[in-house]
Design an enzyme around this catalytic site. Structure first.
Site, PDB file in Angstrom:
ATOM      1  N   TYR A 112      -9.884 -11.396  -6.439  1.00  0.00           N
ATOM      2  CA  TYR A 112      -9.016 -11.405  -7.620  1.00  0.00           C
ATOM      3  C   TYR A 112      -9.326 -12.588  -8.536  1.00  0.00           C
ATOM      4  CZ  TYR A 112      -6.579  -7.918  -4.920  1.00  0.00           C
ATOM      5  OH  TYR A 112      -6.295  -6.797  -4.193  1.00  0.00           O
TER       6      TYR A 112
ATOM      7  N   ARG B 106       0.845  -1.178   0.000  1.00  0.00           N
ATOM      8  CA  ARG B 106       0.000   0.000   0.000  1.00  0.00           C
ATOM      9  C   ARG B 106       0.890   1.241   0.000  1.00  0.00           C
ATOM     10  NH1 ARG B 106      -1.989  -3.629   3.870  1.00  0.00           N
ATOM     11  NH2 ARG B 106      -4.117  -4.405   3.475  1.00  0.00           N
TER      12      ARG B 106
ATOM     13  N   LYS C 198      -1.636  -3.074   7.811  1.00  0.00           N
ATOM     14  CA  LYS C 198      -2.769  -2.661   8.641  1.00  0.00           C
ATOM     15  C   LYS C 198      -2.805  -3.466   9.936  1.00  0.00           C
ATOM     16  CE  LYS C 198      -6.074  -0.906   5.221  1.00  0.00           C
ATOM     17  NZ  LYS C 198      -7.420  -1.084   4.655  1.00  0.00           N
TER      18      LYS C 198
ATOM     19  N   HIS D  73      -3.453  -9.739   3.597  1.00  0.00           N
ATOM     20  CA  HIS D  73      -4.885  -9.785   3.899  1.00  0.00           C
ATOM     21  C   HIS D  73      -5.124 -10.640   5.137  1.00  0.00           C
ATOM     22  CE1 HIS D  73      -6.079  -8.824  -0.535  1.00  0.00           C
ATOM     23  NE2 HIS D  73      -5.823  -7.739   0.158  1.00  0.00           N
TER      24      HIS D  73
ATOM     25  N   ARG E 176      -1.328  -2.422  -6.674  1.00  0.00           N
ATOM     26  CA  ARG E 176      -1.464  -3.550  -5.733  1.00  0.00           C
ATOM     27  C   ARG E 176      -2.411  -4.600  -6.297  1.00  0.00           C
ATOM     28  NH1 ARG E 176      -1.314  -4.865  -0.174  1.00  0.00           N
ATOM     29  NH2 ARG E 176      -3.272  -5.566   0.736  1.00  0.00           N
TER      30      ARG E 176
ATOM     31  N   HIS F 101      -2.996   1.751  -5.232  1.00  0.00           N
ATOM     32  CA  HIS F 101      -3.822   0.587  -4.915  1.00  0.00           C
ATOM     33  C   HIS F 101      -4.156  -0.224  -6.168  1.00  0.00           C
ATOM     34  CE1 HIS F 101      -5.320  -0.897  -1.136  1.00  0.00           C
ATOM     35  NE2 HIS F 101      -6.390  -1.377  -1.729  1.00  0.00           N
TER      36      HIS F 101
END
Length: 335
Positions: free
Chosen positions: A296, A162, A191, A287, A264, A261
């Site tokens: 995806y 990110r 994150k 994730h 990404r 993004h």
């Protein structure tokens, strides 16, 4: 008026005691909560006519919150996702106050009963391989700034990081062994302060090593011309500028909103096409759930086209309608 009735002390406790002390949320998440309250409080002031320091918890009524959410969409042109994000902050503040002040339990229930708005999920934007190649070729690597920009774009594509993760990256996070002596890798803090390691291509490792040569481990990897760290907003602007340049070579880029993004998303899609399993891609991107990565598999048009080719219906030879089959009619009349 009791001290419990005033909103200000609760907001301070919520931001410092709850978000930092109890939940230990990341700095970016703390800023998101802060920004939501910076929008809410002036709106409440405009509706009540009170000074900021005199606003009470009860002044932030369910009706005022609904008006605030409507104002976000109409005046600030915010989308449904942003509206729901602001409402999540208000829900969290109400829950915190309700847990520590029994006299506000009813108020807390009324605030938390305000529902989130159902929003449509947009298709994930990603770049095809020729588009990604054109973006990487846009910087002029003969200049020092162009070399830095190419290294940054290559790093984003290699790691799927990110913009905030790339901005926070320090030289100490890089593991760049000499050639032929091991796999280069990077440590990325994502994150929720989740840490992951990502392998680096030899070209990425070489360019990043050249970019950071002679600098101290605590410095940020990507800096501007004034030797100050690039911000995530600076990285966004950089990507958008080079996307506009690359669109002259690949016109399809002008129809897409290119951002860190979307790079990404491109990394994940290209990994999937290369045969990498979804669980590895999940760990690659950081994730928390495989369900997030599953998107995806749904957006990969190339794989859908390949699947469609396997089940394509071939045109069969024309057959005679039964009414035109004289032998059948003769058989039926003979019964």
């Amino acid at each position: 008026m009791t001290s419990n009735a005033l909103l200000g002390p609760w907001v301070r406790r919520f931001l410092l005691e709850h978000l930092v002390g109890e939940r230990n949320l990341s700095r970016n998440t703390q800023k998101s909560y802060r920004d939501a309250l910076c929008l809410l409080i002036p709106f409440v002031v405009s509706k009540t006519g009170r000074a900021v320091e005199l606003i009470t918890v009860e002044d932030v009524s369910a009706n005022v919150v609904r008006l605030f959410l409507t104002d976000l969409e109409q005046s600030r042109k915010c989308g449904g996702a942003t509206r729901n994000q602001r409402l999540a902050t208000i829900h969290a503040l109400a829950r915190f106050i309700g847990e520590h002040s029994p006299e506000h339990i009813v108020w807390c229930g009324q605030i938390r009963a305000i529902p989130f708005k159902k929003t449509a999920k947009n298709l994930v934007s990603y770049l095809e391989k020729p588009e990604m190649d054109a973006l990487l070729a846009a910087p002029d690597s003969k200049t020092s700034q162009g070399h830095r920009d190419h290294a940054l774009l290559l790093f984003l594509y290699n790691s799927g990081a990110r913009a905030s993760e790339a901005a926070q990256l320090t030289i100490a996070d890089l593991d760049l062994p000499p050639a032929q002596q091991g796999q280069a890798a990077v440590r990325i803090v994502g994150k929720g302060n989740k840490i992951r390691r990502c392998p680096l291509w030899p070209q990425t490792a070489a360019e990043v090593a050249e970019l950071t040569a002679g600098r101290s481990p605590g410095e940020r990897v990507f800096q501007n011309r004034c030797r100050q760290p690039l911000t995530r907003f600076g990285i966004h602007g950089l990507v958008e500028r080079y996307a506009q340049q690359a669109a002259a070579q690949v016109p399809s880029l002008s129809t897409k909103r290119v951002s860190p993004h979307s790079i990404r998303h491109s990394t994940a899609t290209h990994l999937l096409r290369a045969g990498v399993d979804l669980n590895t891609i999940r760990a690659w991107l950081g994730h928390a759930s495989l369900e997030t990565t599953q998107i995806y598999a749904e957006i990969d048009l190339e794989r859908k086209e390949q699947a469609l080719a396997h089940c394509e219906v071939t045109k069969s030879a024309p057959t005679k309608k039964w009414r035109e089959d004289a032998s059948l009619l003769a058989f039926l009349r003979a019964l």
